[in-house]
Design a protein around this motif. Sequence first.
Motif, PDB file in Angstrom:
ATOM      1  N   HIS A  81      78.543 -35.204 -69.684  1.00 23.27           N
ATOM      2  CA  HIS A  81      79.373 -34.832 -70.834  1.00 23.27           C
ATOM      3  C   HIS A  81      80.783 -35.392 -70.642  1.00 23.27           C
ATOM      4  CE1 HIS A  81      76.544 -31.710 -72.479  1.00 23.27           C
ATOM      5  NE2 HIS A  81      76.117 -31.777 -71.230  1.00 23.27           N
ATOM      6  N   ASN A 116      81.148 -37.304 -76.336  1.00 29.70           N
ATOM      7  CA  ASN A 116      80.015 -38.166 -75.998  1.00 29.70           C
ATOM      8  C   ASN A 116      79.197 -37.569 -74.855  1.00 29.70           C
ATOM      9  OD1 ASN A 116      82.402 -40.798 -76.278  1.00 29.70           O
ATOM     10  ND2 ASN A 116      81.082 -40.052 -77.898  1.00 29.70           N
ATOM     11  N   LEU A 135      72.511 -42.244 -75.460  1.00 33.11           N
ATOM     12  CA  LEU A 135      73.960 -42.103 -75.503  1.00 33.11           C
ATOM     13  C   LEU A 135      74.340 -41.552 -76.864  1.00 33.11           C
ATOM     14  CD1 LEU A 135      76.792 -42.541 -74.326  1.00 33.11           C
ATOM     15  CD2 LEU A 135      76.700 -44.894 -75.193  1.00 33.11           C
ATOM     16  N   HIS A 136      74.999 -40.407 -76.856  1.00 36.47           N
ATOM     17  CA  HIS A 136      75.369 -39.725 -78.102  1.00 36.47           C
ATOM     18  C   HIS A 136      76.847 -40.012 -78.400  1.00 36.47           C
ATOM     19  CE1 HIS A 136      71.574 -37.379 -78.092  1.00 36.47           C
ATOM     20  NE2 HIS A 136      71.687 -37.567 -76.791  1.00 36.47           N
ATOM     21  N   LEU A 137      77.078 -40.681 -79.515  1.00 38.89           N
ATOM     22  CA  LEU A 137      78.410 -41.102 -79.931  1.00 38.89           C
ATOM     23  C   LEU A 137      78.758 -40.473 -81.275  1.00 38.89           C
ATOM     24  CD1 LEU A 137      77.974 -44.918 -79.157  1.00 38.89           C
ATOM     25  CD2 LEU A 137      79.093 -43.225 -77.706  1.00 38.89           C
ATOM     26  N   THR A 138      79.952 -40.787 -81.762  1.00 40.47           N
ATOM     27  CA  THR A 138      80.371 -40.361 -83.092  1.00 40.47           C
ATOM     28  C   THR A 138      80.804 -41.587 -83.882  1.00 40.47           C
ATOM     29  OG1 THR A 138      81.100 -38.192 -82.336  1.00 40.47           O
ATOM     30  CG2 THR A 138      82.020 -38.973 -84.415  1.00 40.47           C
ATOM     31  N   PRO A 197      77.250 -38.099 -86.332  1.00 40.90           N
ATOM     32  CA  PRO A 197      76.752 -38.425 -84.993  1.00 40.90           C
ATOM     33  C   PRO A 197      75.900 -39.695 -84.988  1.00 40.90           C
ATOM     34  CG  PRO A 197      75.520 -36.579 -85.929  1.00 40.90           C
ATOM     35  CD  PRO A 197      76.646 -36.869 -86.874  1.00 40.90           C
ATOM     36  N   THR A 217      73.254 -41.893 -82.288  1.00 41.68           N
ATOM     37  CA  THR A 217      72.520 -41.839 -81.024  1.00 41.68           C
ATOM     38  C   THR A 217      71.919 -43.199 -80.727  1.00 41.68           C
ATOM     39  OG1 THR A 217      71.972 -39.484 -81.301  1.00 41.68           O
ATOM     40  CG2 THR A 217      70.646 -40.742 -79.733  1.00 41.68           C
TER      41      THR A 217
END
Length: 449
Positions: A334, A352, A365-368, A379, A381
């Motif tokens: 995180h 992220n 990978l979790h982005l915005t 969001p 991904t």
Amino acid sequence: MIQQLVILGATGDLTARYLLPALGALRTAGHIDERFGFTAVGREDWTDDAFRAWAADQLDRHAPDVPAERRRDIVTAARYRKADVTDPDALTAVLPHDQPVAAYLALPPSIFPATVTALYAAGTATGSTIVLEKPFGESLHDAIELNQLLSDRYPEQNVFRVDHFLAMATVLNLLGVRLANRVLEPIWNGTHIERVDIVWDESLALEGRAGYYDGVGALKDMLQNHLLQLLCLVAMEPPVSLGDRDLRDRKIDVLRSVRPLSLHDAAQRTRRARYAAGAGIPAYVDEQGVDPTHHTETFAEMLLELDNWRWPGTTFRLRTGKALRANRQEVAVHFRPVPHMPFHGDVTATPNVLRFGLEPESVSLHLTGTTTRGDVLTPLTLAATPEPADLPPYGRLLLDVLHGNPALSIRADEAEESWRVVTPVLDAWAKDLVPMEEYPAGSDGPAPR
């Protein structure tokens, strides 16, 4: 390469579910051939044919993807001997003495010392290796004594303290993603990473394992070895190479940097719980073979911090539990929130997260990002599924054992440092400084604090 494997305690679940399928995978991939043989040692009064029939059935059940011909090859290579694994004379009669062997102790840790002593007295050929399953001892004191016993009899490079987590494809991929990408390595530190969750949640309950589990519990079964190993790979400094010395030196640095927990810290930063009845699953204390007076936990959690230059202010959460609502087996990194949000209005961005799924294997990978309007955050991904591993984890471990490559095994000092980390927790729990919570089977675990 060692061509003879001796499995001590060969009629148990470990051999059935993991070692036999691993041998099938090695034979299929061409890593072992008709020259390879193994001796199965157990307490049952079986003949060779009886063991081979049992082994064939286990391979059919647990390794159906291994071609039938290769399964037959493994069964044919086996011979069975009944023996007391703590009796040197009995082991002398079953060990090959004209060539090196890999002696695999698929046994309870409580009889490791007696078995190691018996093996040494029985005599193993030069170049033989000793393989011990986790947990390595049952306490820090046990680990120190067992290490001394081993060092008096065998060179350290011939001792393999194995943990199959280290051979999982996504665990190895974690090293690749982290160390081979310039975009990640500069921000892989406490300045940019807020916390790391290392989680092994299972929907499975006890599944008939009371004989082992009720004397061990979640902390010793999972956190003390498996999850601390994952912590080492996530948090270590980049090694000079992935050779056994460089890799294991960096892992031991991590364990030594774990901030010691006082009894007060353990009370504040750890949790233990066990499942109550729910979702058609009986309460843990009502499971067959469980002794309620053991106060065995089925859920354990630790919050750790590292005292080094790389990780100031980062929390490492290690958690495991049984009989939970869903399987969740991952390492989740995180990242901290961005320091300034330039978008107009009341908008927030989810920090992220880089996730390494362990079972099943995945990386995401979790982005915005923004919508087409440009001012509404949404969001994003990025996900990938790694290439399937050419060998299962136990296949990789056995291959390293047979080739004498200890890089993925645990060194003596590493085993002791792992116990040092959890010993204050065990002490606090023994003094009831941490309450035993309960959670319904089929739930998400204990209620958040």
